[in-house]
Design a protein around this motif. Structure first.
Motif, PDB file in Angstrom:
ATOM      1  N   ALA A  87       8.885   6.256  39.610  1.00 27.67           N
ATOM      2  CA  ALA A  87       8.304   7.039  38.508  1.00 27.67           C
ATOM      3  C   ALA A  87       8.783   6.556  37.145  1.00 27.67           C
ATOM      4  CB  ALA A  87       8.647   8.518  38.704  1.00 27.67           C
ATOM      5  N   ARG A  88       9.323   5.342  37.096  1.00 22.54           N
ATOM      6  CA  ARG A  88       9.893   4.905  35.817  1.00 22.54           C
ATOM      7  C   ARG A  88       8.842   4.736  34.727  1.00 22.54           C
ATOM      8  NH1 ARG A  88      13.378  -0.019  38.099  1.00 22.54           N
ATOM      9  NH2 ARG A  88      11.489  -0.121  39.380  1.00 22.54           N
ATOM     10  N   ARG A  89       7.666   4.240  35.105  1.00 19.70           N
ATOM     11  CA  ARG A  89       6.606   4.114  34.091  1.00 19.70           C
ATOM     12  C   ARG A  89       6.138   5.497  33.632  1.00 19.70           C
ATOM     13  NH1 ARG A  89       2.611   0.520  37.260  1.00 19.70           N
ATOM     14  NH2 ARG A  89       1.176   1.111  35.594  1.00 19.70           N
ATOM     15  N   LEU A  90       6.132   6.463  34.535  1.00 21.38           N
ATOM     16  CA  LEU A  90       5.792   7.830  34.126  1.00 21.38           C
ATOM     17  C   LEU A  90       6.851   8.384  33.175  1.00 21.38           C
ATOM     18  CD1 LEU A  90       4.685   9.445  37.520  1.00 21.38           C
ATOM     19  CD2 LEU A  90       3.209   8.575  35.681  1.00 21.38           C
ATOM     20  N   GLY A  91       8.112   8.103  33.474  1.00 21.18           N
ATOM     21  CA  GLY A  91       9.190   8.559  32.602  1.00 21.18           C
ATOM     22  C   GLY A  91       9.055   7.977  31.198  1.00 21.18           C
ATOM     23  N   ALA A  92       8.588   6.750  31.123  1.00 21.88           N
ATOM     24  CA  ALA A  92       8.384   6.131  29.812  1.00 21.88           C
ATOM     25  C   ALA A  92       7.282   6.845  29.033  1.00 21.88           C
ATOM     26  CB  ALA A  92       8.042   4.647  29.983  1.00 21.88           C
ATOM     27  N   VAL A  93       6.257   7.305  29.758  1.00 16.73           N
ATOM     28  CA  VAL A  93       5.176   8.049  29.097  1.00 16.73           C
ATOM     29  C   VAL A  93       5.712   9.381  28.571  1.00 16.73           C
ATOM     30  CG1 VAL A  93       2.918   9.142  29.429  1.00 16.73           C
ATOM     31  CG2 VAL A  93       3.398   6.925  30.500  1.00 16.73           C
ATOM     32  N   VAL A  94       6.556  10.033  29.363  1.00 17.95           N
ATOM     33  CA  VAL A  94       7.188  11.284  28.919  1.00 17.95           C
ATOM     34  C   VAL A  94       8.037  11.025  27.674  1.00 17.95           C
ATOM     35  CG1 VAL A  94       8.859  13.079  29.531  1.00 17.95           C
ATOM     36  CG2 VAL A  94       7.188  12.299  31.235  1.00 17.95           C
ATOM     37  N   VAL A 118      10.865  11.926  34.993  1.00 14.41           N
ATOM     38  CA  VAL A 118       9.805  12.942  34.922  1.00 14.41           C
ATOM     39  C   VAL A 118      10.468  14.290  35.190  1.00 14.41           C
ATOM     40  CG1 VAL A 118       7.630  13.764  35.883  1.00 14.41           C
ATOM     41  CG2 VAL A 118       8.097  11.304  35.744  1.00 14.41           C
ATOM     42  N   ARG A 119      10.239  15.255  34.329  1.00  7.80           N
ATOM     43  CA  ARG A 119      10.995  16.508  34.447  1.00  7.80           C
ATOM     44  C   ARG A 119      10.192  17.660  35.054  1.00  7.80           C
ATOM     45  NH1 ARG A 119      12.864  14.267  29.433  1.00  7.80           N
ATOM     46  NH2 ARG A 119      11.223  15.369  28.322  1.00  7.80           N
ATOM     47  N   GLU A 120       8.879  17.478  35.185  1.00 10.38           N
ATOM     48  CA  GLU A 120       8.046  18.572  35.690  1.00 10.38           C
ATOM     49  C   GLU A 120       7.294  18.114  36.939  1.00 10.38           C
ATOM     50  OE1 GLU A 120       6.593  21.314  32.243  1.00 10.38           O
ATOM     51  OE2 GLU A 120       6.126  19.251  31.671  1.00 10.38           O
ATOM     52  N   VAL A 121       7.257  18.996  37.938  1.00 14.59           N
ATOM     53  CA  VAL A 121       6.605  18.634  39.200  1.00 14.59           C
ATOM     54  C   VAL A 121       5.760  19.798  39.706  1.00 14.59           C
ATOM     55  CG1 VAL A 121       8.451  17.026  39.870  1.00 14.59           C
ATOM     56  CG2 VAL A 121       8.554  19.417  40.616  1.00 14.59           C
ATOM     57  N   LEU A 122       4.814  19.462  40.578  1.00 12.62           N
ATOM     58  CA  LEU A 122       4.144  20.442  41.430  1.00 12.62           C
ATOM     59  C   LEU A 122       4.513  20.104  42.868  1.00 12.62           C
ATOM     60  CD1 LEU A 122       0.427  20.782  40.127  1.00 12.62           C
ATOM     61  CD2 LEU A 122       2.404  22.233  39.594  1.00 12.62           C
ATOM     62  N   ILE A 123       4.637  21.124  43.696  1.00 11.62           N
ATOM     63  CA  ILE A 123       4.841  20.894  45.117  1.00 11.62           C
ATOM     64  C   ILE A 123       3.461  20.686  45.743  1.00 11.62           C
ATOM     65  CG2 ILE A 123       5.793  21.766  47.271  1.00 11.62           C
ATOM     66  CD1 ILE A 123       7.893  21.303  45.039  1.00 11.62           C
ATOM     67  N   ASP A 124       3.254  19.494  46.306  1.00  9.68           N
ATOM     68  CA  ASP A 124       1.975  19.152  46.941  1.00  9.68           C
ATOM     69  C   ASP A 124       1.997  19.686  48.371  1.00  9.68           C
ATOM     70  OD1 ASP A 124      -0.430  18.023  47.719  1.00  9.68           O
ATOM     71  OD2 ASP A 124       0.231  15.936  47.480  1.00  9.68           O
ATOM     72  N   VAL A 125       1.028  20.521  48.698  1.00  8.01           N
ATOM     73  CA  VAL A 125       1.000  21.221  49.980  1.00  8.01           C
ATOM     74  C   VAL A 125      -0.188  20.739  50.809  1.00  8.01           C
ATOM     75  CG1 VAL A 125       0.917  23.492  51.087  1.00  8.01           C
ATOM     76  CG2 VAL A 125       2.006  23.239  48.832  1.00  8.01           C
ATOM     77  N   ASN A 126       0.054  20.454  52.061  1.00  7.91           N
ATOM     78  CA  ASN A 126      -1.042  20.089  52.971  1.00  7.91           C
ATOM     79  C   ASN A 126      -1.768  21.360  53.391  1.00  7.91           C
ATOM     80  OD1 ASN A 126      -2.680  19.485  55.134  1.00  7.91           O
ATOM     81  ND2 ASN A 126      -1.285  17.976  55.994  1.00  7.91           N
ATOM     82  N   ILE A 127      -3.013  21.491  52.968  1.00  8.79           N
ATOM     83  CA  ILE A 127      -3.763  22.706  53.291  1.00  8.79           C
ATOM     84  C   ILE A 127      -4.916  22.420  54.255  1.00  8.79           C
ATOM     85  CG2 ILE A 127      -3.091  23.861  51.157  1.00  8.79           C
ATOM     86  CD1 ILE A 127      -5.844  23.205  50.006  1.00  8.79           C
ATOM     87  N   GLY A 128      -4.886  21.228  54.896  1.00  6.69           N
ATOM     88  CA  GLY A 128      -5.891  20.970  55.926  1.00  6.69           C
ATOM     89  C   GLY A 128      -6.367  19.533  56.020  1.00  6.69           C
ATOM     90  N   LEU A 129      -6.285  18.801  54.929  1.00 14.79           N
ATOM     91  CA  LEU A 129      -6.661  17.383  54.934  1.00 14.79           C
ATOM     92  C   LEU A 129      -5.453  16.565  55.365  1.00 14.79           C
ATOM     93  CD1 LEU A 129      -8.579  14.990  53.951  1.00 14.79           C
ATOM     94  CD2 LEU A 129      -7.467  15.244  51.733  1.00 14.79           C
TER      95      LEU A 129
END
Lengths: 353, 353
Positions: A87-94, A118-129
């Motif tokens: 996520a280093r390139r994402l951190g650079a964008v932040v 990167v300081r903010e996340v969402l928990i990605d949940v498997n809901i069927g796919l």
């Protein structure tokens, strides 16, 4: 510049149909209720039109998309709805001032977010796919770990991608609720303000999510049209008939246009030529038989079966003057397309990784 | 730079396998007997390797490919084996000193060559594939018209594309002769030194053509491997495992790699992961189940089903240190790929139109 001046194959965006689609979705899901997914068009100029319709948070599928959106000044709230191990390139964008949230579904992706800045996340949940996402009953523990590691957990995301193209709308609605019930159960353990998910095919039924990640609605394709969606076909691939063969010896005649496997995403099958049967595609050819046989040199507009991988094959899209009430409907030869004015040229600037 | 440093997905070219393929084909079809088709790799740096093996004439499918090859100093004898209605950009390449020959199959494409400033043509003959090409018994008359219009007619071309992937080699050989008999009949009426055609799948059986237009042999794909071709897989798509799900509740486990519909041409179906079952591809994902489950963060090499449209989706290819005697065989996780050195970076510079 007129359409007749374009080198083929070329992506044409019908301005009227696009604006009608953007307006219809902004009415259904105003402002932050929609987080448009840029993977469907990979074009910051088009994303800017979505922002003009009131949507200022965007969904991305790749790091490059996040970088490009931020560079285009569209970085108010970018969600990378995908897992990354670096996520280093994402951190650079932040660090450069944009807001970036990344999906995590494992200790490894949690660690990558921390390490990358990167300081903010969402928990990605498997809901069927069967793709990415943690099991719903383990989402809360991952959120706890993320918070313990110093991350801000904004909530959950889950994508019912396997339902998007179901042609039975009632079934699509019923199964969407099954999936979002799983997401809501995970959210009860995770907390946070954001419940993100959905797509063009389920946007009308997914009422559990606080924001919908639809993308295809803007440009559309034959698969979503077959699913009965209300949006209009706004993108076609302009091509030139380079060869024709007359019927002979019991064999029907055919024509060949100069757009093939390198101009269309093929995972949903052949693209469509209105008023014609498409026989097959080769690298740079589309062989078809039309009720009214075209002449060599005619221009035809071909409708992609899957918009996302089609756009990824092109350097730019040309915005043409299409009225909102019919201009986009004619797609075959002889619809006067060649005389249309090219209003704008948009670079497909979010390609690659 | 090592493979571990690359952003995924990324095209990897195994230097040893590539050189073995180039050498094998140069032995089978030395020098001008092969006119390599650049549409299969779209990379002038790779074309330069083919030139180093003795092939100085090349086949192109698009005007952009012709322009790029000439700009790279590989313009000794470029054949655009395709029809165009606007040859002005080709004429500019001729004016700049390259040799360009274009296929024609109609009065319209003949006129485009004249108007565009291209002086040399081949008569494109339909020898069985319903695509471009004039009927064999009309080829002579078109050649007469071309010469009357001041064009130099170098000969004929015809492509038995529908035979390339037939898995029964004897049937492939028999039908190739049927097709080339049609081409020889046309050539008897047209004249000229050149009889051009064939491809990777028929190169061993097409003895009628003076030159073979093979391209896929250099990098290969699962479709040509299934057809029993003797060339080795030289290109893979490096990807990273971004998510794994363990078996649960009777459902087998799976893994997700970060290469999907935007990294693979899909017209021949899913790409392959050695030692694994590929379930499906999404825009940026490949879901698969491996006998030995990978870990999140592992790198896997995926083998494309169709090389040409796969390459067209990538900006560059990375040449890695693969020995000619086995280095390209391992393609799954844990084959030590991450430690390999990246020897060179080649831009896929012939993309677009």
């Amino acid at each position: 510049m007129r359409v007749a001046d374009l080198t083929t194959p070329a992506l044409l965006v019908d301005a009227g149909a696009l604006e009608a689609n953007l307006a219809a979705m902004a009415t259904a899901l105003p402002g932050p209720r929609l987080r448009p997914h840029v993977k469907a068009h990979k074009t910051t100029a088009l994303a800017a039109r979505q922002a003009a319709h009131g949507h200022h948070g965007f969904t991305c599928a790749t790091v490059r998309e996040v970088e490009g959106m931020a560079a285009a000044g569209l970085g108010d709230d970018l969600l990378l709805a995908n897992e990354v191990l670096d996520a280093r390139r994402l951190g650079a964008v932040v660090a450069a001032g944009a807001r970036v949230t990344v999906a995590i579904d494992s200790p490894e992706t949690l660690r990558a977010a921390v390490d990358g800045g990167v300081r903010e996340v969402l928990i990605d949940v498997n809901i069927g796919l069967p793709r990415c996402g943690i099991a719903p009953d383990r989402a809360g523990a991952l959120a706890d770990d993320a918070r313990a590691a110093g991350l801000s957990v904004r909530g959950v995301m889950g994508y019912e991608g396997h339902l998007q193209l179901l042609t039975d709308a009632a079934e699509r609605a019923r199964l969407t609720t099954e999936c979002t019930d799983r997401l809501l159960a995970a959210h009860a353990d995770v907390g946070g303000d954001v419940i993100s998910g959905g797509g063009t095919g389920t946007h009308a039924y997914n009422t559990a999510c606080t924001e919908i990640q639809a993308g295809s609605y803007a440009l559309m394709d034959t698969a979503y049209t077959a699913a009965g969606l209300e949006f209009r076909q706004a993108l076609t691939v302009l091509s030139t008939v380079i060869s024709t063969t007359a019927p002979a010896g019991g064999m029907p005649g055919w024509a060949v246009a100069d757009a093939g496997l390198k101009a269309f995403g093929m995972d949903h099958g052949n693209p469509a030529v209105p008023g014609a049967d498409v026989w097959f595609c080769s690298d740079e050819h589309l062989t078809f038989a039309a009720a009214t046989p075209p002449r060599t040199g005619d221009r035809v507009r071909v409708v992609p079966a899957h918009i996302d991988p089609t756009v990824a094959l092109h350097e730019r899209m040309y915005v043409i003057d299409g009225s909102a009430d019919g201009g986009s409907r004619g797609s075959g030869a002889g619809d006067g397309i060649e005389d249309r004015e090219v209003l704008d040229t948009w670079t497909v600037d979010l390609r690659g990784w």
